[in-house]
Write a protein that holds these residues in place. Structure first.
Motif, PDB file in Angstrom:
ATOM      1  N   ASP A  17     136.010  -7.834  90.274  1.00  0.00           N
ATOM      2  CA  ASP A  17     135.617  -9.030  89.790  1.00  0.00           C
ATOM      3  C   ASP A  17     134.202  -8.463  88.944  1.00  0.00           C
ATOM      4  N   CYS A  18     133.440  -7.723  89.524  1.00  0.00           N
ATOM      5  CA  CYS A  18     132.343  -7.118  89.218  1.00  0.00           C
ATOM      6  C   CYS A  18     132.510  -6.437  87.766  1.00  0.00           C
ATOM      7  N   ILE A  19     133.654  -5.622  87.761  1.00  0.00           N
ATOM      8  CA  ILE A  19     133.992  -4.958  86.334  1.00  0.00           C
ATOM      9  C   ILE A  19     134.281  -6.143  85.268  1.00  0.00           C
ATOM     10  N   GLN A  20     135.097  -6.971  85.758  1.00  0.00           N
ATOM     11  CA  GLN A  20     135.373  -8.008  84.823  1.00  0.00           C
ATOM     12  C   GLN A  20     134.158  -8.701  84.221  1.00  0.00           C
ATOM     13  N   MET A  21     133.331  -8.932  85.174  1.00  0.00           N
ATOM     14  CA  MET A  21     131.925  -9.605  84.638  1.00  0.00           C
ATOM     15  C   MET A  21     131.341  -8.791  83.615  1.00  0.00           C
ATOM     16  N   VAL A  22     131.346  -7.581  83.726  1.00  0.00           N
ATOM     17  CA  VAL A  22     130.677  -6.505  82.968  1.00  0.00           C
ATOM     18  C   VAL A  22     131.148  -6.562  81.713  1.00  0.00           C
ATOM     19  N   GLU A  23     132.728  -6.578  81.651  1.00  0.00           N
ATOM     20  CA  GLU A  23     133.649  -6.377  80.536  1.00  0.00           C
ATOM     21  C   GLU A  23     133.311  -7.801  79.857  1.00  0.00           C
ATOM     22  N   TRP A  24     133.115  -8.904  80.422  1.00  0.00           N
ATOM     23  CA  TRP A  24     132.939 -10.112  79.760  1.00  0.00           C
ATOM     24  C   TRP A  24     131.606 -10.355  79.044  1.00  0.00           C
ATOM     25  N   ALA A  25     130.563  -9.889  79.675  1.00  0.00           N
ATOM     26  CA  ALA A  25     129.102  -9.826  79.223  1.00  0.00           C
ATOM     27  C   ALA A  25     128.839  -9.098  77.926  1.00  0.00           C
ATOM     28  N   MET A  64     124.720 -16.185  74.224  1.00  0.00           N
ATOM     29  CA  MET A  64     125.187 -14.884  74.701  1.00  0.00           C
ATOM     30  C   MET A  64     125.468 -14.996  76.118  1.00  0.00           C
ATOM     31  N   LYS A  65     126.467 -14.035  76.534  1.00  0.00           N
ATOM     32  CA  LYS A  65     127.107 -14.004  77.823  1.00  0.00           C
ATOM     33  C   LYS A  65     126.368 -12.836  78.741  1.00  0.00           C
ATOM     34  N   PHE A  66     125.474 -13.383  79.595  1.00  0.00           N
ATOM     35  CA  PHE A  66     124.690 -12.437  80.579  1.00  0.00           C
ATOM     36  C   PHE A  66     125.388 -12.398  81.787  1.00  0.00           C
ATOM     37  N   GLY A  67     125.599 -10.953  82.280  1.00  0.00           N
ATOM     38  CA  GLY A  67     126.272 -10.969  83.429  1.00  0.00           C
ATOM     39  C   GLY A  67     124.937 -10.142  84.340  1.00  0.00           C
ATOM     40  N   VAL A  68     124.550 -10.789  85.376  1.00  0.00           N
ATOM     41  CA  VAL A  68     123.413 -10.381  86.328  1.00  0.00           C
ATOM     42  C   VAL A  68     123.948  -9.691  87.624  1.00  0.00           C
ATOM     43  N   ILE A  69     123.428  -8.530  87.973  1.00  0.00           N
ATOM     44  CA  ILE A  69     123.699  -7.950  89.124  1.00  0.00           C
ATOM     45  C   ILE A  69     122.430  -7.955  89.818  1.00  0.00           C
ATOM     46  N   ILE A  70     122.476  -8.361  91.131  1.00  0.00           N
ATOM     47  CA  ILE A  70     121.496  -8.426  91.988  1.00  0.00           C
ATOM     48  C   ILE A  70     121.738  -7.816  93.283  1.00  0.00           C
ATOM     49  N   GLU A  71     120.817  -6.717  93.813  1.00  0.00           N
ATOM     50  CA  GLU A  71     121.192  -5.889  94.787  1.00  0.00           C
ATOM     51  C   GLU A  71     119.944  -5.884  95.616  1.00  0.00           C
ATOM     52  N   THR A  72     119.256  -6.965  95.724  1.00  0.00           N
ATOM     53  CA  THR A  72     117.962  -7.090  96.658  1.00  0.00           C
ATOM     54  C   THR A  72     117.853  -8.475  97.106  1.00  0.00           C
ATOM     55  N   LYS A  73     117.392  -8.613  98.453  1.00  0.00           N
ATOM     56  CA  LYS A  73     117.051  -9.836  99.044  1.00  0.00           C
ATOM     57  C   LYS A  73     115.524  -9.957  99.328  1.00  0.00           C
ATOM     58  N   GLU A  74     114.899  -9.029  98.569  1.00  0.00           N
ATOM     59  CA  GLU A  74     113.293  -9.100  98.662  1.00  0.00           C
ATOM     60  C   GLU A  74     113.147 -10.300  97.749  1.00  0.00           C
ATOM     61  N   PRO A  75     112.341 -11.299  98.508  1.00  0.00           N
ATOM     62  CA  PRO A  75     112.111 -12.736  98.229  1.00  0.00           C
ATOM     63  C   PRO A  75     111.718 -12.917  96.475  1.00  0.00           C
ATOM     64  N   GLU A  76     110.783 -11.960  96.176  1.00  0.00           N
ATOM     65  CA  GLU A  76     110.017 -12.355  95.017  1.00  0.00           C
ATOM     66  C   GLU A  76     110.967 -11.749  93.790  1.00  0.00           C
ATOM     67  N   LYS A  77     111.800 -10.645  93.850  1.00  0.00           N
ATOM     68  CA  LYS A  77     112.518 -10.037  92.957  1.00  0.00           C
ATOM     69  C   LYS A  77     113.775 -10.797  92.848  1.00  0.00           C
ATOM     70  N   ALA A  78     114.491 -11.311  93.880  1.00  0.00           N
ATOM     71  CA  ALA A  78     115.557 -12.136  93.956  1.00  0.00           C
ATOM     72  C   ALA A  78     115.205 -13.581  93.444  1.00  0.00           C
ATOM     73  N   TRP A  79     114.095 -14.194  93.675  1.00  0.00           N
ATOM     74  CA  TRP A  79     113.814 -15.426  93.128  1.00  0.00           C
ATOM     75  C   TRP A  79     113.646 -15.311  91.383  1.00  0.00           C
ATOM     76  N   ASN A  80     112.947 -14.125  91.006  1.00  0.00           N
ATOM     77  CA  ASN A  80     112.750 -13.878  89.783  1.00  0.00           C
ATOM     78  C   ASN A  80     114.133 -13.575  89.052  1.00  0.00           C
ATOM     79  N   ALA A  81     115.174 -13.086  89.690  1.00  0.00           N
ATOM     80  CA  ALA A  81     116.447 -13.038  89.148  1.00  0.00           C
ATOM     81  C   ALA A  81     117.110 -14.363  88.901  1.00  0.00           C
TER      82      ALA A  81
END
Length: 106
Positions: A92-100, A1-18
């Protein structure tokens, strides 16, 4: 599969898990693209005593993952894109979402 991952946080644990999710997905044979938006554009170089985001980002890139960073979000922080996180656009974000096949947000 193709996964598009959008990250909106710099909170260390959440960003690390992403990024751990993204690395694990590559390991399972999936194609993965990450788009950093908002404060997540500050993730490069982000370290924490338990959650070293930068290490996961570098591992993700080394294993073939693509990271894009919102240019507007970078500029609002007086930051530039980097080789690891090049300046990208909302198009580019829209293109990623369309690709995923699936889009995951953190």
């Amino acid at each position: 599969m193709k996964f598009g991952v959008i990250i909106e946080t710099k909170e260390p644990e959440k960003a690390w898990n992403a990024f751990r999710f993204a690395v694990a997905s590559l390991g399972k044979g999936h194609e993965v693209m990450v788009f950093l938006m908002g404060e997540a554009v500050e993730c490069q170089g982000l370290t924490h005593n338990k959650f070293d985001v930068d290490v996961q980002m570098l591992k993700f890139a080394a294993e073939g993952g693509t990271i894009l960073a919102c240019g507007t979000c970078l500029k609002s922080r007086q930051m530039d894109g980097t080789e690891l996180c090049p300046i990208s656009t909302m198009a580019d974000c829209i293109q990623m979402v369309e690709w995923a096949d699936r889009v995951i947000t953190f």
